[in-house]
Write an enzyme that holds these catalytic residues in place. Sequence first.
Site, short mmCIF file in Angstrom:
data_model
loop_
_atom_site.label_atom_id
_atom_site.label_comp_id
_atom_site.label_asym_id
_atom_site.label_seq_id
_atom_site.Cartn_x
_atom_site.Cartn_y
_atom_site.Cartn_z
N ASP A 98 5.48 -7.21 -12.23
CA ASP A 98 4.05 -6.89 -12.31
C ASP A 98 3.92 -5.53 -12.98
O ASP A 98 4.83 -4.70 -12.91
CB ASP A 98 3.42 -6.82 -10.91
CG ASP A 98 3.68 -5.47 -10.23
OD1 ASP A 98 2.79 -4.60 -10.28
OD2 ASP A 98 4.79 -5.27 -9.70
N GLN A 142 15.50 0.19 -1.65
CA GLN A 142 15.28 1.56 -2.09
C GLN A 142 16.64 2.26 -2.22
O GLN A 142 17.68 1.65 -2.06
CB GLN A 142 14.37 2.30 -1.10
CG GLN A 142 12.92 1.83 -1.12
CD GLN A 142 12.18 2.20 -2.41
OE1 GLN A 142 12.67 2.96 -3.25
NE2 GLN A 142 10.97 1.66 -2.56
N GLY A 191 11.16 1.61 -6.24
CA GLY A 191 11.59 2.96 -6.56
C GLY A 191 12.10 3.14 -7.98
O GLY A 191 12.76 4.14 -8.28
N GLY A 241 0.80 -1.22 0.00
CA GLY A 241 0.00 0.00 0.00
C GLY A 241 0.83 1.26 0.00
O GLY A 241 0.30 2.36 -0.20
N GLY A 242 2.14 1.12 0.19
CA GLY A 242 3.00 2.29 0.28
C GLY A 242 3.03 3.13 -0.97
O GLY A 242 2.96 4.36 -0.91
N PHE A 243 3.11 2.49 -2.13
CA PHE A 243 3.21 3.24 -3.39
C PHE A 243 1.97 4.10 -3.62
O PHE A 243 2.06 5.27 -3.99
CB PHE A 243 3.43 2.29 -4.56
CG PHE A 243 3.49 2.99 -5.90
CD1 PHE A 243 4.60 3.73 -6.26
CD2 PHE A 243 2.43 2.91 -6.78
CE1 PHE A 243 4.66 4.39 -7.49
CE2 PHE A 243 2.47 3.55 -8.01
CZ PHE A 243 3.59 4.30 -8.36
N ASP A 294 6.99 0.39 2.72
CA ASP A 294 8.16 1.23 2.43
C ASP A 294 7.69 2.57 1.90
O ASP A 294 6.52 2.76 1.59
CB ASP A 294 9.08 0.56 1.41
CG ASP A 294 8.44 0.46 0.03
OD1 ASP A 294 7.19 0.28 -0.04
OD2 ASP A 294 9.15 0.55 -0.98
N CYS A 314 -7.16 -13.51 -31.01
CA CYS A 314 -6.43 -13.80 -32.24
C CYS A 314 -6.96 -15.04 -32.95
O CYS A 314 -6.91 -15.13 -34.18
CB CYS A 314 -4.94 -13.99 -31.92
SG CYS A 314 -4.12 -12.48 -31.36
#
Length: 427
Positions: free
Chosen positions: A278, A201, A228, A106-108, A158, A321
Amino acid sequence: MTATGSGFSGAGFRGLGFDVHATDGMARRGTLTTAHGTVETPAFMPVGTAGTVKGMMPGSVKTTGAQIILGNTYHLMLRPTAERVAQLGGLHRFMNWHGPILTDSGGFQVMSLSDLRKMSEDGVTFKSHLDGKRHHLTPERSMQIQHLLDSNVTMCLDECTAFPATHEVAEKSMKLSMRWAQRSRDAFVERPGYGLFGIVQGSVYADLRAESVKALTDIGFDGYAVGGLAVGEGQQMMFDTLDVTTPLLPKDRPRYLMGVGKPSDIIGAVRRGIDMFDCVMPTRSGRTGQAFVRRGVLNIRNARHAHDDRPLDEKCGCPACRSYSRGYLHHLFKAGEMLGPMLLTWHNLSYYQDLMADLRRAIAQGCFEERAAELEAQLLLGDIPATPDPLAGTPAVEAEAEAAATEPDAKAGGAADEEIHSVPVDL
């Protein structure tokens, strides 16, 4: 060349199993073993932000070749809440995905709420983008949420350092993340088949990356992520940072490059020893009319596809396709039909999984560099040549062109999607 790592032996093993079966240069072919199954690496994880990979049924995601997906702590803690997911049987049962799941901390997303958050040593206080309510996220709470979700791979909380950042700012941010990493480790509940990854980081500074790696390896984790990056620094700077970071990471633990990326990013990162990836790119692009094919990227909205009876990619076996023409897919997007984004999402995820399988095969066969060079060259070719429109000059085509000229210039996904993407991302 082959190597082995930490196997998984059920009740007698605490954490995740990881075995490296073959290497070719820095590239590694391995297997990650969890309580919900195994993952062949290098692996790409489709992003299932809010308990769903957008536009896809879980069974459809599996048919693309995906073995592990990513869930988002920030979004799930706000809605429907981690406690609700736990009450309904955990995230695997909740979303009917019975393979491994990795959840980010959840930090980002919280860090992207620059005007709605307040940092402290204890954690971060932020206002929900949904209703404005205040929440306080600490390393301990992040571990609790991910435990309630029943995530197989938990990520430390983080601070994702913004780019660009001075050395002083990056150092302060990294050291805070390392203190939070220790607290995350202390709060994490160990059990067989579940593990915790630390996050390296340090922005683009080699000395800070080295210091971060040492701090994390001194604590000890089941795997190590490189965070990061892919935040605006550019591909070459990302590769330069990986060049000085991945050689320092333990060889017997999986390595995860967070939020990456384009096919050329993935090839270059596998070359540098990364095992897991990801990114929202294949699903978000699928919803906005961009298709990833072996010769690069194409925009199915372009008029050149309107009369084209060929598949997106003749070497792809996905439903888009196998069963539909470019002309039909073009029509779906021009008509605003939901089937268009669904089929293109399915195709893009299939392409990404085909790419990973290709890379795994090349590493196992000892020909990674040759195959990587072929793939990279292929991506630069551009789309196959357009074919002549047999109806060119007829009233039908003139009417079609006139209608297209009066359409609003729809940006990827339209205003609603743009608004969503401007708040905590990973959709």
